[in-house]
Design a protein around this motif. Structure first.
Motif, PDB file in Angstrom:
ATOM      1  N   TYR A  10       0.791  -1.233   0.000  1.00  0.00           N
ATOM      2  CA  TYR A  10       0.000   0.000   0.000  1.00  0.00           C
ATOM      3  C   TYR A  10       0.829   1.293   0.000  1.00  0.00           C
ATOM      4  N   SER A  11       2.095   1.248   0.409  1.00  0.00           N
ATOM      5  CA  SER A  11       2.797   2.508   0.668  1.00  0.00           C
ATOM      6  C   SER A  11       3.505   3.036  -0.580  1.00  0.00           C
ATOM      7  N   SER A  12       2.755   3.842  -1.312  1.00  0.00           N
ATOM      8  CA  SER A  12       3.254   4.344  -2.595  1.00  0.00           C
ATOM      9  C   SER A  12       4.493   5.231  -2.415  1.00  0.00           C
ATOM     10  N   TRP A  13       4.504   6.041  -1.350  1.00  0.00           N
ATOM     11  CA  TRP A  13       5.640   6.956  -1.174  1.00  0.00           C
ATOM     12  C   TRP A  13       6.899   6.170  -0.824  1.00  0.00           C
ATOM     13  N   SER A  14       6.728   5.081  -0.093  1.00  0.00           N
ATOM     14  CA  SER A  14       7.900   4.272   0.280  1.00  0.00           C
ATOM     15  C   SER A  14       8.568   3.683  -0.948  1.00  0.00           C
ATOM     16  N   LEU A  15       7.746   3.241  -1.917  1.00  0.00           N
ATOM     17  CA  LEU A  15       8.283   2.596  -3.124  1.00  0.00           C
ATOM     18  C   LEU A  15       9.293   3.495  -3.834  1.00  0.00           C
ATOM     19  N   ARG A  16       9.016   4.801  -3.859  1.00  0.00           N
ATOM     20  CA  ARG A  16       9.890   5.720  -4.606  1.00  0.00           C
ATOM     21  C   ARG A  16      11.339   5.636  -4.127  1.00  0.00           C
ATOM     22  N   ALA A  17      11.526   5.826  -2.812  1.00  0.00           N
ATOM     23  CA  ALA A  17      12.891   5.845  -2.261  1.00  0.00           C
ATOM     24  C   ALA A  17      13.532   4.467  -2.364  1.00  0.00           C
ATOM     25  N   PRO A  34       4.083  -1.627   9.337  1.00  0.00           N
ATOM     26  CA  PRO A  34       2.741  -1.691   8.730  1.00  0.00           C
ATOM     27  C   PRO A  34       1.909  -0.463   9.111  1.00  0.00           C
ATOM     28  N   LEU A  35       1.241   0.121   8.120  1.00  0.00           N
ATOM     29  CA  LEU A  35       0.460   1.344   8.333  1.00  0.00           C
ATOM     30  C   LEU A  35      -0.912   1.013   8.942  1.00  0.00           C
ATOM     31  N   ASP A  36      -1.507   2.049   9.558  1.00  0.00           N
ATOM     32  CA  ASP A  36      -2.879   1.958  10.077  1.00  0.00           C
ATOM     33  C   ASP A  36      -3.073   0.886  11.147  1.00  0.00           C
ATOM     34  N   ARG A  43       5.376   3.997  16.435  1.00  0.00           N
ATOM     35  CA  ARG A  43       6.582   3.427  15.820  1.00  0.00           C
ATOM     36  C   ARG A  43       7.200   4.413  14.825  1.00  0.00           C
ATOM     37  N   LEU A  44       6.331   5.106  14.055  1.00  0.00           N
ATOM     38  CA  LEU A  44       6.857   6.044  13.052  1.00  0.00           C
ATOM     39  C   LEU A  44       7.535   7.234  13.697  1.00  0.00           C
ATOM     40  N   THR A  45       6.930   7.747  14.771  1.00  0.00           N
ATOM     41  CA  THR A  45       7.485   8.972  15.372  1.00  0.00           C
ATOM     42  C   THR A  45       8.787   8.702  16.148  1.00  0.00           C
ATOM     43  N   ALA A  50       7.395  13.791  11.856  1.00  0.00           N
ATOM     44  CA  ALA A  50       6.345  13.902  10.831  1.00  0.00           C
ATOM     45  C   ALA A  50       5.411  12.683  10.879  1.00  0.00           C
ATOM     46  N   GLY A  51       5.911  11.578  11.373  1.00  0.00           N
ATOM     47  CA  GLY A  51       5.070  10.381  11.515  1.00  0.00           C
ATOM     48  C   GLY A  51       4.669   9.757  10.191  1.00  0.00           C
ATOM     49  N   LYS A  52       5.511   9.924   9.171  1.00  0.00           N
ATOM     50  CA  LYS A  52       5.210   9.388   7.832  1.00  0.00           C
ATOM     51  C   LYS A  52       6.396   8.565   7.339  1.00  0.00           C
ATOM     52  N   VAL A  53       6.094   7.675   6.400  1.00  0.00           N
ATOM     53  CA  VAL A  53       7.154   6.982   5.665  1.00  0.00           C
ATOM     54  C   VAL A  53       7.148   7.491   4.231  1.00  0.00           C
ATOM     55  N   PRO A  54       8.302   7.408   3.556  1.00  0.00           N
ATOM     56  CA  PRO A  54       9.566   6.848   3.992  1.00  0.00           C
ATOM     57  C   PRO A  54      10.388   7.823   4.827  1.00  0.00           C
ATOM     58  N   VAL A  55      11.313   7.236   5.593  1.00  0.00           N
ATOM     59  CA  VAL A  55      12.337   8.011   6.313  1.00  0.00           C
ATOM     60  C   VAL A  55      13.674   7.341   6.011  1.00  0.00           C
ATOM     61  N   ILE A  63      16.123  12.002   7.049  1.00  0.00           N
ATOM     62  CA  ILE A  63      15.440  12.666   5.920  1.00  0.00           C
ATOM     63  C   ILE A  63      14.068  12.030   5.812  1.00  0.00           C
ATOM     64  N   TRP A  64      13.014  12.853   5.841  1.00  0.00           N
ATOM     65  CA  TRP A  64      11.677  12.299   6.057  1.00  0.00           C
ATOM     66  C   TRP A  64      10.681  12.592   4.936  1.00  0.00           C
ATOM     67  N   ASP A  65      11.154  12.678   3.739  1.00  0.00           N
ATOM     68  CA  ASP A  65      10.244  12.912   2.616  1.00  0.00           C
ATOM     69  C   ASP A  65      10.814  12.203   1.382  1.00  0.00           C
ATOM     70  N   SER A  66       9.934  11.578   0.601  1.00  0.00           N
ATOM     71  CA  SER A  66      10.414  10.716  -0.489  1.00  0.00           C
ATOM     72  C   SER A  66      11.264  11.474  -1.511  1.00  0.00           C
ATOM     73  N   LEU A  67      10.824  12.665  -1.907  1.00  0.00           N
ATOM     74  CA  LEU A  67      11.597  13.409  -2.913  1.00  0.00           C
ATOM     75  C   LEU A  67      12.921  13.911  -2.316  1.00  0.00           C
ATOM     76  N   MET A 100       4.215  15.586  -9.733  1.00  0.00           N
ATOM     77  CA  MET A 100       3.694  14.337  -9.135  1.00  0.00           C
ATOM     78  C   MET A 100       3.645  14.444  -7.622  1.00  0.00           C
ATOM     79  N   HIS A 101       4.700  15.030  -7.065  1.00  0.00           N
ATOM     80  CA  HIS A 101       4.822  15.072  -5.605  1.00  0.00           C
ATOM     81  C   HIS A 101       3.740  15.938  -4.967  1.00  0.00           C
ATOM     82  N   SER A 102       3.357  17.000  -5.668  1.00  0.00           N
ATOM     83  CA  SER A 102       2.438  17.960  -5.033  1.00  0.00           C
ATOM     84  C   SER A 102       1.030  17.895  -5.603  1.00  0.00           C
TER      85      SER A 102
HETATM   86  N1  GSH Z   1       5.476  13.939   1.659  1.00  0.00           N
HETATM   87  C1  GSH Z   1       5.677  12.652   2.176  1.00  0.00           C
HETATM   88  C2  GSH Z   1       4.353  11.937   2.320  1.00  0.00           C
HETATM   89  C3  GSH Z   1       4.502  10.582   2.892  1.00  0.00           C
HETATM   90  C4  GSH Z   1       3.192   9.925   3.271  1.00  0.00           C
HETATM   91  O1  GSH Z   1       2.100  10.521   3.221  1.00  0.00           O
HETATM   92  N2  GSH Z   1       3.302   8.667   3.687  1.00  0.00           N
HETATM   93  C5  GSH Z   1       2.139   7.904   4.149  1.00  0.00           C
HETATM   94  C6  GSH Z   1       2.124   6.463   3.622  1.00  0.00           C
HETATM   95  S1  GSH Z   1       2.487   6.154   1.970  1.00  0.00           S
HETATM   96  C7  GSH Z   1       2.250   7.679   5.641  1.00  0.00           C
HETATM   97  O2  GSH Z   1       3.335   7.590   6.159  1.00  0.00           O
HETATM   98  N3  GSH Z   1       1.155   7.544   6.338  1.00  0.00           N
HETATM   99  C8  GSH Z   1       1.192   7.164   7.704  1.00  0.00           C
HETATM  100  C9  GSH Z   1       0.228   7.889   8.543  1.00  0.00           C
HETATM  101  O3  GSH Z   1      -0.278   8.938   8.083  1.00  0.00           O
HETATM  102  O4  GSH Z   1      -0.008   7.407   9.670  1.00  0.00           O
HETATM  103  C10 GSH Z   1       6.689  11.900   1.291  1.00  0.00           C
HETATM  104  O5  GSH Z   1       6.730  12.141   0.081  1.00  0.00           O
HETATM  105  O6  GSH Z   1       7.464  11.124   1.815  1.00  0.00           O
END
Ligand code: GSH
Length: 216
Positions: A10-17, A34-36, A43-45, A50-55, A63-67, A100-102
């Motif tokens: 499911y994690s599209s942003w993770s795939l990029r990095a 695993p998300l959700d 675990r993310l924080t 930011a609490g998001k992946v990828p990191v 570094i906490w953003d895919s781009l 794509m990113h925005s």
């Molecule tokens: N701008 C961020 C966005 C990352 C993002 O939204 N990741 C989602 C999953 S693909 C996430 O971590 N969600 C977890 C959550 O919101 O709890 C990037 O490009 O890395």
């Protein structure tokens, strides 16, 4: 380096990095969260506020953003080879990647990445169709311009391909009809050995996120 990612399915942003590091065979340790799930945020924080992946963790650096991760890897490990060598192509690749990113909120919202799902149909709406047509034009224009240099958007594999790889997976899952050039580009991405490995590992995952399971 450590790369913190979400579910491969499911994690599209993770795939990029992950794809950029894998394509260039840059060693990294993968940490999958695993998300959700109840403990996901906690675990993310631990890795990023930011609490998001990828990191990406590289020594003391986070570094906490895919781009931003792709940019860092390109600068620090690839001597800039993450982007096309020619300045005009590089500016265009950055434009595509930033767009794509925005953007593409309809694609994101109506066609969630779900690697293991196939032959799903989503009714969609005019706003979604408009974004799909825009993606088609980006892919086919890039391919027409750079066809002599290789099969990727800018000939050689670049960060722009990483940014669009999740979109290729989405369009494949939902059977989106594309122009012949864009369809050929999708085949190139889906046939890539590292993309196939990500998809294989996604299929092996067991978590099901109901909110991401759309289409019939
Ligand atoms: N701008 C961020 C966005 C990352 C993002 O939204 N990741 C989602 C999953 S693909 C996430 O971590 N969600 C977890 C959550 O919101 O709890 C990037 O490009 O890395």
């Amino acid at each position: 380096m450590q790369l913190i990612i979400g579910n491969k399915n499911y994690s599209s942003w993770s795939l990029r990095a992950w794809l950029l590091l894998s394509h260039h065979k840059i060693p990294f340790e993968e940490v999958r969260i695993p998300l959700d799930q109840e403990d996901t945020h906690a675990r993310l924080t631990r890795y990023s506020d930011a609490g998001k992946v990828p990191v990406l963790l590289d020594g003391e650096l986070t570094i906490w953003d895919s781009l931003a991760i792709c940019e860092y890897v390109s600068e620090n490990y690839l001597e800039g080879r993450g982007w096309p060598a020619e300045v005009g192509a590089r500016a265009e690749a950055r434009s595509c990647s930033a767009e794509m990113h925005s953007g593409f909120q309809q694609v994101r919202g109506q066609l969630p990445m779900n690697c293991r799902a196939t032959a799903r149909h989503v009714a969609g709406n005019a706003a979604l169709e408009k974004e799909i047509a825009r993606v088609d034009r980006i892919w086919s224009n890039c391919r027409q311009t750079h066809v002599s240099r290789g099969p990727w958007l800018f000939g050689q594999f670049s960060i722009a391909d990483c940014m669009f790889a999740p979109v290729v997976s989405r369009f494949s899952t939902y059977g989106i009809k594309m122009s012949p050039e864009a369809a050929q580009y999708m085949e190139c991405v889906l046939d890539d050995e590292h993309m196939r490995e990500w998809l294989r590992q996604a299929r092996a995952e067991s978590e099901i996120l109901d909110a991401e399971e759309v289409g019939a």
